[in-house]
Structures are given as C-alpha cells and as structure tokens.
Motif scaffolding. Structure first.
Motif, PDB file in Angstrom:
ATOM      1  N   PRO A 199       0.812  -1.229   0.000  1.00 33.17           N
ATOM      2  CA  PRO A 199       0.000   0.000   0.000  1.00 33.17           C
ATOM      3  C   PRO A 199       0.843   1.276   0.000  1.00 33.17           C
ATOM      4  CG  PRO A 199      -0.891  -1.568   1.573  1.00 33.17           C
ATOM      5  CD  PRO A 199       0.354  -2.181   1.022  1.00 33.17           C
ATOM      6  N   LYS A 200       1.909   1.290   0.809  1.00 36.75           N
ATOM      7  CA  LYS A 200       2.711   2.510   0.904  1.00 36.75           C
ATOM      8  C   LYS A 200       3.422   2.779  -0.438  1.00 36.75           C
ATOM      9  CE  LYS A 200       5.853   4.639   4.208  1.00 36.75           C
ATOM     10  NZ  LYS A 200       7.182   4.561   3.605  1.00 36.75           N
ATOM     11  N   GLN A 201       3.954   1.704  -1.023  1.00 40.59           N
ATOM     12  CA  GLN A 201       4.637   1.866  -2.325  1.00 40.59           C
ATOM     13  C   GLN A 201       3.647   2.373  -3.382  1.00 40.59           C
ATOM     14  OE1 GLN A 201       5.769  -2.331  -2.517  1.00 40.59           O
ATOM     15  NE2 GLN A 201       7.892  -1.675  -2.841  1.00 40.59           N
ATOM     16  N   ALA A 202       2.465   1.780  -3.387  1.00 42.25           N
ATOM     17  CA  ALA A 202       1.471   2.176  -4.390  1.00 42.25           C
ATOM     18  C   ALA A 202       1.037   3.615  -4.157  1.00 42.25           C
ATOM     19  CB  ALA A 202       0.260   1.240  -4.322  1.00 42.25           C
ATOM     20  N   TYR A 203       0.913   4.003  -2.907  1.00 46.04           N
ATOM     21  CA  TYR A 203       0.497   5.372  -2.606  1.00 46.04           C
ATOM     22  C   TYR A 203       1.586   6.360  -3.036  1.00 46.04           C
ATOM     23  CZ  TYR A 203      -1.441   9.378  -0.133  1.00 46.04           C
ATOM     24  OH  TYR A 203      -1.967  10.615   0.171  1.00 46.04           O
ATOM     25  N   GLU A 204       2.844   5.962  -2.814  1.00 46.93           N
ATOM     26  CA  GLU A 204       3.940   6.845  -3.266  1.00 46.93           C
ATOM     27  C   GLU A 204       3.916   6.987  -4.785  1.00 46.93           C
ATOM     28  OE1 GLU A 204       7.352   5.131  -1.338  1.00 46.93           O
ATOM     29  OE2 GLU A 204       6.715   6.019   0.576  1.00 46.93           O
ATOM     30  N   LEU A 205       3.651   5.870  -5.458  1.00 51.93           N
ATOM     31  CA  LEU A 205       3.532   5.923  -6.920  1.00 51.93           C
ATOM     32  C   LEU A 205       2.402   6.879  -7.314  1.00 51.93           C
ATOM     33  CD1 LEU A 205       4.259   4.794  -9.775  1.00 51.93           C
ATOM     34  CD2 LEU A 205       2.560   2.997  -9.371  1.00 51.93           C
ATOM     35  N   PHE A 206       1.278   6.755  -6.617  1.00 49.37           N
ATOM     36  CA  PHE A 206       0.128   7.643  -6.891  1.00 49.37           C
ATOM     37  C   PHE A 206       0.538   9.107  -6.749  1.00 49.37           C
ATOM     38  CE2 PHE A 206      -3.165  10.243  -4.802  1.00 49.37           C
ATOM     39  CZ  PHE A 206      -4.044  10.383  -5.868  1.00 49.37           C
ATOM     40  N   LEU A 207       1.209   9.423  -5.624  1.00 51.52           N
ATOM     41  CA  LEU A 207       1.586  10.829  -5.384  1.00 51.52           C
ATOM     42  C   LEU A 207       2.551  11.338  -6.447  1.00 51.52           C
ATOM     43  CD1 LEU A 207       2.042  10.869  -1.486  1.00 51.52           C
ATOM     44  CD2 LEU A 207       0.120  11.766  -2.827  1.00 51.52           C
ATOM     45  N   GLU A 208       3.484  10.466  -6.819  1.00 52.11           N
ATOM     46  CA  GLU A 208       4.476  10.848  -7.834  1.00 52.11           C
ATOM     47  C   GLU A 208       3.787  11.122  -9.180  1.00 52.11           C
ATOM     48  OE1 GLU A 208       7.754   8.276 -10.108  1.00 52.11           O
ATOM     49  OE2 GLU A 208       7.645   7.860  -7.957  1.00 52.11           O
ATOM     50  N   LEU A 209       2.903  10.212  -9.580  1.00 54.69           N
ATOM     51  CA  LEU A 209       2.216  10.375 -10.872  1.00 54.69           C
ATOM     52  C   LEU A 209       1.278  11.580 -10.838  1.00 54.69           C
ATOM     53  CD1 LEU A 209       1.379   6.614 -11.557  1.00 54.69           C
ATOM     54  CD2 LEU A 209       3.080   8.005 -12.756  1.00 54.69           C
ATOM     55  N   LYS A 210       0.661  11.771  -9.682  1.00 54.33           N
ATOM     56  CA  LYS A 210      -0.251  12.913  -9.534  1.00 54.33           C
ATOM     57  C   LYS A 210       0.521  14.224  -9.682  1.00 54.33           C
ATOM     58  CE  LYS A 210      -2.884  15.119  -5.886  1.00 54.33           C
ATOM     59  NZ  LYS A 210      -3.614  14.991  -4.634  1.00 54.33           N
ATOM     60  N   ALA A 211       1.676  14.291  -9.008  1.00 59.06           N
ATOM     61  CA  ALA A 211       2.480  15.518  -9.085  1.00 59.06           C
ATOM     62  C   ALA A 211       2.907  15.775 -10.525  1.00 59.06           C
ATOM     63  CB  ALA A 211       3.696  15.388  -8.173  1.00 59.06           C
ATOM     64  N   LYS A 212       3.299  14.699 -11.220  1.00 56.02           N
ATOM     65  CA  LYS A 212       3.725  14.847 -12.622  1.00 56.02           C
ATOM     66  C   LYS A 212       2.575  15.368 -13.474  1.00 56.02           C
ATOM     67  CE  LYS A 212       7.306  11.518 -13.403  1.00 56.02           C
ATOM     68  NZ  LYS A 212       7.479  10.107 -13.670  1.00 56.02           N
ATOM     69  N   SER A 213       1.387  14.770 -13.282  1.00 54.70           N
ATOM     70  CA  SER A 213       0.270  15.170 -14.143  1.00 54.70           C
ATOM     71  C   SER A 213      -0.146  16.603 -13.845  1.00 54.70           C
ATOM     72  CB  SER A 213      -0.913  14.206 -14.019  1.00 54.70           C
ATOM     73  OG  SER A 213      -1.553  14.384 -12.787  1.00 54.70           O
ATOM     74  N   LYS A 214      -0.089  17.005 -12.577  1.00 53.62           N
ATOM     75  CA  LYS A 214      -0.450  18.408 -12.244  1.00 53.62           C
ATOM     76  C   LYS A 214       0.584  19.347 -12.865  1.00 53.62           C
ATOM     77  CE  LYS A 214      -3.906  17.099  -9.664  1.00 53.62           C
ATOM     78  NZ  LYS A 214      -5.199  16.974 -10.209  1.00 53.62           N
ATOM     79  N   GLY A 215       1.869  18.946 -12.789  1.00 56.88           N
ATOM     80  CA  GLY A 215       2.935  19.747 -13.370  1.00 56.88           C
ATOM     81  C   GLY A 215       2.742  19.924 -14.868  1.00 56.88           C
ATOM     82  N   MET A 216       2.368  18.812 -15.539  1.00 55.76           N
ATOM     83  CA  MET A 216       2.163  18.877 -16.991  1.00 55.76           C
ATOM     84  C   MET A 216       0.996  19.778 -17.346  1.00 55.76           C
ATOM     85  SD  MET A 216       3.051  14.949 -17.912  1.00 55.76           S
ATOM     86  CE  MET A 216       1.961  14.814 -19.292  1.00 55.76           C
ATOM     87  N   LYS A 217      -0.074  19.684 -16.523  1.00 59.01           N
ATOM     88  CA  LYS A 217      -1.253  20.532 -16.791  1.00 59.01           C
ATOM     89  C   LYS A 217      -0.890  22.012 -16.655  1.00 59.01           C
ATOM     90  CE  LYS A 217      -5.190  17.647 -15.803  1.00 59.01           C
ATOM     91  NZ  LYS A 217      -5.953  17.130 -14.699  1.00 59.01           N
ATOM     92  N   LYS A 218      -0.129  22.310 -15.576  1.00 59.65           N
ATOM     93  CA  LYS A 218       0.264  23.695 -15.316  1.00 59.65           C
ATOM     94  C   LYS A 218       1.110  24.225 -16.480  1.00 59.65           C
ATOM     95  CE  LYS A 218       1.699  26.206 -11.252  1.00 59.65           C
ATOM     96  NZ  LYS A 218       2.559  26.149 -10.089  1.00 59.65           N
ATOM     97  N   ALA A 219       2.064  23.388 -16.902  1.00 62.48           N
ATOM     98  CA  ALA A 219       2.948  23.785 -18.016  1.00 62.48           C
ATOM     99  C   ALA A 219       2.111  24.060 -19.252  1.00 62.48           C
ATOM    100  CB  ALA A 219       3.975  22.707 -18.262  1.00 62.48           C
ATOM    101  N   GLY A 220       1.128  23.193 -19.490  1.00 66.32           N
ATOM    102  CA  GLY A 220       0.254  23.349 -20.669  1.00 66.32           C
ATOM    103  C   GLY A 220      -0.491  24.663 -20.621  1.00 66.32           C
ATOM    104  N   ARG A 221      -0.941  25.063 -19.426  1.00 69.11           N
ATOM    105  CA  ARG A 221      -1.736  26.288 -19.283  1.00 69.11           C
ATOM    106  C   ARG A 221      -0.902  27.546 -19.486  1.00 69.11           C
ATOM    107  NH1 ARG A 221      -4.849  23.943 -15.090  1.00 69.11           N
ATOM    108  NH2 ARG A 221      -3.436  24.775 -13.528  1.00 69.11           N
ATOM    109  N   THR A 222       0.383  27.472 -19.064  1.00 69.44           N
ATOM    110  CA  THR A 222       1.192  28.694 -19.132  1.00 69.44           C
ATOM    111  C   THR A 222       1.793  28.914 -20.513  1.00 69.44           C
ATOM    112  OG1 THR A 222       3.012  27.426 -18.224  1.00 69.44           O
ATOM    113  CG2 THR A 222       1.822  28.862 -16.682  1.00 69.44           C
ATOM    114  N   LYS A 223       1.685  27.884 -21.376  1.00 68.38           N
ATOM    115  CA  LYS A 223       2.259  28.045 -22.714  1.00 68.38           C
ATOM    116  C   LYS A 223       1.531  29.099 -23.504  1.00 68.38           C
ATOM    117  CE  LYS A 223       4.573  23.771 -23.678  1.00 68.38           C
ATOM    118  NZ  LYS A 223       4.434  22.440 -24.135  1.00 68.38           N
TER     119      LYS A 223
END
Ligand code: R5P
Length: 301
Positions: A277-301
C-alpha cells in the motif's frame, strides 16, 4: 490447384503434447469460448484483473465523475483490463478500437427512487453477442426484497450465457439494513457460485474475507464502494489481493480521485505487481504531481 503436400516429416516424437489446466479457479471445465473471454478480463500472466466500473448511471443517472464519460473516463481506459458498463455508454461513447474486455451490465429496472432489488434482465443475449462482450454482469440481492427474482435473473443469464460461451459475473448487492460481515458474504457468494455464476464481485471486509474466498469455488473480485482516501483504497485492494481476491472492480475510488489516471496506475501496481500500500500510494503521489505539473505547463504556454 496447390501442389499436394508431401507427408510431414517431423512429428517431434520426443515432445509430449502439453495438457495445461486453465489459470482461473473453478474454470477448468468451461468451454474454449468462455475461457477465451475470461482471459480478456483476467490477465493470464497474473491471474488478476483491474476492472473499471462505470455502470452507475443505470440506476442513479449522471454520477459524480461520470457526467461526461468521454471526457473523464476515456483517458483511463488504456489502464483498465476491463470496462464494466451499460450498452448505452458502450455504443455511444466507447471507441470500438478499445481492445480490453467489456463486462456489460445486464440487469436493471428500478432507479434510486424505488426498491433497487426489483431488477429484471435488461439485455438480450443476442445483443451481448453483437457487442462482442467478455462477460455479462447481474446484480444478486441475497436477503433483499426481490431476492428470488434477482437470483432467477442470474440463473437465466447463466443458461443463455452458457449456450453462447459468455461468462456471467454475479454482483452481490447488500441492502442498507444488512450487516456487511463474513457470514453474509460467504452465503451470498456461495449461492451465486452454486447456481452457476462464473465469477463474483463482492465487498472486502477486514474480518474473515479469506473465508469468503475459500468457500467460493469461482474467482472473486473486490468491489470498490464509496470514495475513501487513496491510501485507504489502495490498502483495501492490497489486503483483498493478499487474502485471495482475483482482482478489483472499482469505480468511484478511481474516477472520483483528484488524479484518476495516477490512481488507476497505482491500483494496477497493487493488483498486477504486488506493490505494498505505501509503495502504491507513493507511486500515486508521484504520478499525480507529474500530471499536475504537466497541466500547469500546458496552461502557461
Ligand atoms: C452497483 O452495484 C454497480 O455495480 C455499480 O454501479 C458499480 O459497479 C459500483 O462501483 P464502485 O462502488 O466501485 O463505485
């Protein structure tokens, strides 16, 4: 006219023809078509499945997260082994290029405004064949007001499904006033299996889930239920898998997450790769941060 073949010359007399059993519990005596369809639901390498349940609209309309299946769900489809849905959403919204298994909701009738156990069959087997589904899903209300009718819906589907080689998923529906405990789930799952269901969707319970699995001769997938925290949902999935579930059939805990793609990937990690569970949750947080980062980058372009 093709040239006549000369007699074959290598019969590999030293290699015995293999006679392998089928990888799913209780499914070895099924016909080829059934096994092939089950292999579109359960990954033959892990013996498990991540089913994405999006059929909620069949009794409660546009559920939160499913208002626009085209917008919110299609991006998740590549990560689902199977989509569980209605034929309306399948025909209108899911591209026929989707190659995962389709588990089609086959019972319905009452809305949330009425007695939910009063369901009838809502799909003809011929239409299921036309849609090339991997299985049909039917709600079974053990202890519910229309218990017998719902069991009869299931047995009729099992009969016609067997004729056409289509497996039947029995979904154990628990009434509001029923105790969610091992004794109830052993009863409900066993009745469904005894009467022919090919696999069963039922809820996880912390106390005695492994006895529900042990006393059921066909595979069980864990139902998701109402939205809980991502860590709790991943922990519940992990426990269910460790205690013998053959996968999960999860809806709201994926599509109502604030990062649904990250969540379904984390669930896959638990189901197919044995992440804790902890490993999967860390994966979730990592992927979530990446996707939020990508969305933000997309918006500022
Ligand atoms: C109802 O019992 C249906 O099977 C649901 O519409 C759905 O599959 C439930 O999924 P979840 O509880 O994971 O949102």
């Amino acid at each position: 006219m093709p040239e006549a073949d000369k007699e074959g010359k290598d019969y590999y007399l030293d290699i015995p023809v293999t006679c392998e059993g089928f990888f799913l519990k209780g499914s070895n005596s099924l016909d080829w078509g059934m096994k092939n369809r089950l292999s579109r639901i359960f990954n033959p390498e892990t013996g498990r499945t991540v089913m994405l349940a999006i059929d909620h609209g069949y009794f409660q309309g546009p559920t939160t997260g499913l208002e626009r299946v085209d917008v919110n769900i299609l991006p998740l489809a590549p990560y689902a082994d199977t989509l569980m849905l209605t034929r309306g959403i399948l025909r209108t919204t899911i591209p026929p290029t989707f190659t995962g298994g389709i588990v089609l909701r086959a019972s319905g009738g009452p809305s949330i405004l009425k007695e939910l156990s009063n369901e009838q069959l809502a799909v003809d087997m011929e239409d299921a064949v036309r849609l090339n589904v991997a299985a049909l899903a039917v709600q079974v209300f053990i202890g519910g007001e229309y218990e017998t009718q719902s069991v009869h819906n299931m047995t009729r589907l099992v009969d016609t499904g067997t004729r056409y080689g289509i497996p039947i998923l029995a979904v154990t529906a628990v009434g509001k006033d029923m105790a969610r405990e091992a004794r109830y789930f052993r009863l409900a799952c066993r009745i469904c299996a005894e009467l022919g269901a090919h696999y069963i969707k039922t809820y996880y319970i912390p106390d005695g889930f492994e006895t529900v699995i042990a006393s059921c001769p066909v595979p069980i997938v864990m139902a998701g239920g109402k939205k809980i925290s991502e860590l709790d949902a991943l922990t519940m999935s992990y426990n269910a898998i460790q205690e013998g579930a053959a996968g999960v059939d999860m809806g709201r805990n994926i599509f109502q997450s604030d990062a649904p793609v990250a969540m379904i990937k984390a669930v896959r990690g638990v189901v197919h790769q044995g992440l804790k569970p902890k490993q999967a949750y860390e994966l979730f947080l990592e992927l979530k941060a990446k996707s939020k980062g990508m969305k933000k980058a997309g918006r500022t372009k």
